[in-house]
Design an enzyme around this catalytic site. Sequence first.
Site, PDB file in Angstrom:
ATOM      1  N   TRP A  22       0.818  -1.219   0.000  1.00 45.88           N
ATOM      2  CA  TRP A  22       0.000   0.000   0.000  1.00 45.88           C
ATOM      3  C   TRP A  22       0.856   1.275   0.000  1.00 45.88           C
ATOM      4  O   TRP A  22       0.325   2.370  -0.066  1.00 45.88           O
ATOM      5  CB  TRP A  22      -0.952   0.003   1.212  1.00 45.88           C
ATOM      6  CG  TRP A  22      -0.310  -0.386   2.498  1.00 45.88           C
ATOM      7  CD1 TRP A  22       0.300   0.444   3.389  1.00 45.88           C
ATOM      8  CD2 TRP A  22      -0.218  -1.703   3.044  1.00 45.88           C
ATOM      9  NE1 TRP A  22       0.771  -0.275   4.448  1.00 45.88           N
ATOM     10  CE2 TRP A  22       0.467  -1.596   4.270  1.00 45.88           C
ATOM     11  CE3 TRP A  22      -0.650  -2.969   2.616  1.00 45.88           C
ATOM     12  CZ2 TRP A  22       0.734  -2.702   5.074  1.00 45.88           C
ATOM     13  CZ3 TRP A  22      -0.381  -4.060   3.423  1.00 45.88           C
ATOM     14  CH2 TRP A  22       0.301  -3.929   4.629  1.00 45.88           C
ATOM     15  N   GLU A  35      -5.566   0.728   5.691  1.00 46.38           N
ATOM     16  CA  GLU A  35      -5.692   1.303   7.030  1.00 46.38           C
ATOM     17  C   GLU A  35      -6.781   0.608   7.846  1.00 46.38           C
ATOM     18  O   GLU A  35      -6.640   0.439   9.049  1.00 46.38           O
ATOM     19  CB  GLU A  35      -5.965   2.818   6.942  1.00 46.38           C
ATOM     20  CG  GLU A  35      -4.736   3.618   6.536  1.00 46.38           C
ATOM     21  CD  GLU A  35      -3.571   3.466   7.517  1.00 46.38           C
ATOM     22  OE1 GLU A  35      -3.804   3.352   8.737  1.00 46.38           O
ATOM     23  OE2 GLU A  35      -2.421   3.450   7.062  1.00 46.38           O
ATOM     24  N   LEU A  78      -9.242 -12.255   9.592  1.00 48.57           N
ATOM     25  CA  LEU A  78      -8.653 -10.979  10.025  1.00 48.57           C
ATOM     26  C   LEU A  78      -9.211 -10.520  11.373  1.00 48.57           C
ATOM     27  O   LEU A  78      -8.628  -9.670  12.028  1.00 48.57           O
ATOM     28  CB  LEU A  78      -8.935  -9.875   8.994  1.00 48.57           C
ATOM     29  CG  LEU A  78      -7.894  -9.640   7.919  1.00 48.57           C
ATOM     30  CD1 LEU A  78      -8.348  -8.525   6.983  1.00 48.57           C
ATOM     31  CD2 LEU A  78      -6.546  -9.258   8.512  1.00 48.57           C
ATOM     32  N   TYR A 118      -8.475   8.376  14.099  1.00 48.42           N
ATOM     33  CA  TYR A 118      -7.242   7.777  13.585  1.00 48.42           C
ATOM     34  C   TYR A 118      -7.364   7.472  12.085  1.00 48.42           C
ATOM     35  O   TYR A 118      -6.518   7.867  11.272  1.00 48.42           O
ATOM     36  CB  TYR A 118      -6.856   6.501  14.357  1.00 48.42           C
ATOM     37  CG  TYR A 118      -5.762   5.773  13.619  1.00 48.42           C
ATOM     38  CD1 TYR A 118      -4.441   6.198  13.726  1.00 48.42           C
ATOM     39  CD2 TYR A 118      -6.049   4.734  12.718  1.00 48.42           C
ATOM     40  CE1 TYR A 118      -3.435   5.604  12.988  1.00 48.42           C
ATOM     41  CE2 TYR A 118      -5.053   4.141  11.976  1.00 48.42           C
ATOM     42  CZ  TYR A 118      -3.750   4.574  12.113  1.00 48.42           C
ATOM     43  OH  TYR A 118      -2.765   4.005  11.367  1.00 48.42           O
ATOM     44  N   ASP A 136      -1.845   6.379  17.037  1.00 46.56           N
ATOM     45  CA  ASP A 136      -2.103   4.958  17.245  1.00 46.56           C
ATOM     46  C   ASP A 136      -1.156   4.500  18.358  1.00 46.56           C
ATOM     47  O   ASP A 136      -0.458   5.323  18.970  1.00 46.56           O
ATOM     48  CB  ASP A 136      -1.939   4.153  15.941  1.00 46.56           C
ATOM     49  CG  ASP A 136      -0.479   4.000  15.546  1.00 46.56           C
ATOM     50  OD1 ASP A 136       0.384   4.702  16.109  1.00 46.56           O
ATOM     51  OD2 ASP A 136      -0.186   3.166  14.677  1.00 46.56           O
TER      52      ASP A 136
END
Length: 346
Positions: A22, A35, A78, A118, A136
């Site tokens: 990415w 993200e 995930l 965020y 973060d």
Amino acid sequence: MFKIFARDLTRWYQKHHRDLPWRATRDPYHIWTSEIMLQQTTVNAVIPYYEHWLKTFPTVFDLARADIHDVLKAWQGLGYYARAKNFHKAAGLVVDDHGGKLPADPVLVRSLPGFGPYTTGSVLSIAYDARLTIIDANVRRVVMRLLALPGEADIQQDKKVSAFLEKVLPRKGVGDFNQALMELGALVCRSKEPLCLLCPVRSYCSAYAKDKQETIPKPKQKIIKDIDAVIAVIRHKGKFFIQKRPSKGLLADLWEFPGGKVEKGESAREALGREMQEELGVKIVSASHLFDVRHFYTTFRVKLSVWSVETAPLPKTDKTHRWASSRDLTRYPMPSGTVKVIEKLV
Ligand code: SF4
């Protein structure tokens, strides 16, 4: 001093950052995908999912049009499945309300499902170079050390962390700067054994000056719960009985074998009988223990005791209860613990 800090850090990043898929793009949808996936998940775990996701849903239009079943299947493994559902919903809104282009306005983006401060800051600063700070876990730890802040690394610290970031944030190259802070936390200013001698901002670091880098932030007490659960594998004519979890709560909308938690004072066999009665309204005719599977979540460990079960009558099917062949089982989005059980079974 602040300008030089940002310059030193960004230069280090440009030279030393990891080549991640990415990072080769500024496409807002690709950055958005990465993200969302990177929240609560490690970089190495995300890479194959990211690549598979963009093959399955190459554009925001493909994602918006996709069936939620296929979205959850692509996300399977995930964890934190609400992320996938919100991503799907937000893609629909971006297509309907913004012509398929993620807006650059943070207020509009914050109103989309799945965009907190965020994600808004990271996606918009990387994709559009929007001047937004991000915090973060890595950034919080790095700044706490730079400022030698006392206490644990929790959101109570974020006022001070944010005030610092506002001062050092550059006017241009904000995406690189934000990624540089996160990369520094991941590679150099690690939570254990920070590599201060390799650090590009060592000369600005109060924790290093006071030799406190190992004790800032104060370590958190992790509470890990152990959970025992039972799972019933009910077979009929070569098919397996599976059910869909409720649409709210943990692992919402995923498919699994029936079963549940073993309550205090109960044996696994007793829990199995109770769960079959409560969940499916059937009685157990015979049950034999097959094997155990262990699975770890962020805050708990679960031991799944897997049983082969015959019931009377057979459980009823409806929208959320089905018979599936062993080949079909792989088409359903399922929690990782259930996937482990299937791998052992078939
Ligand atoms: Fe972290 Fe050490 Fe760099 Fe300070 S000098 S920011 S503690 S790596």
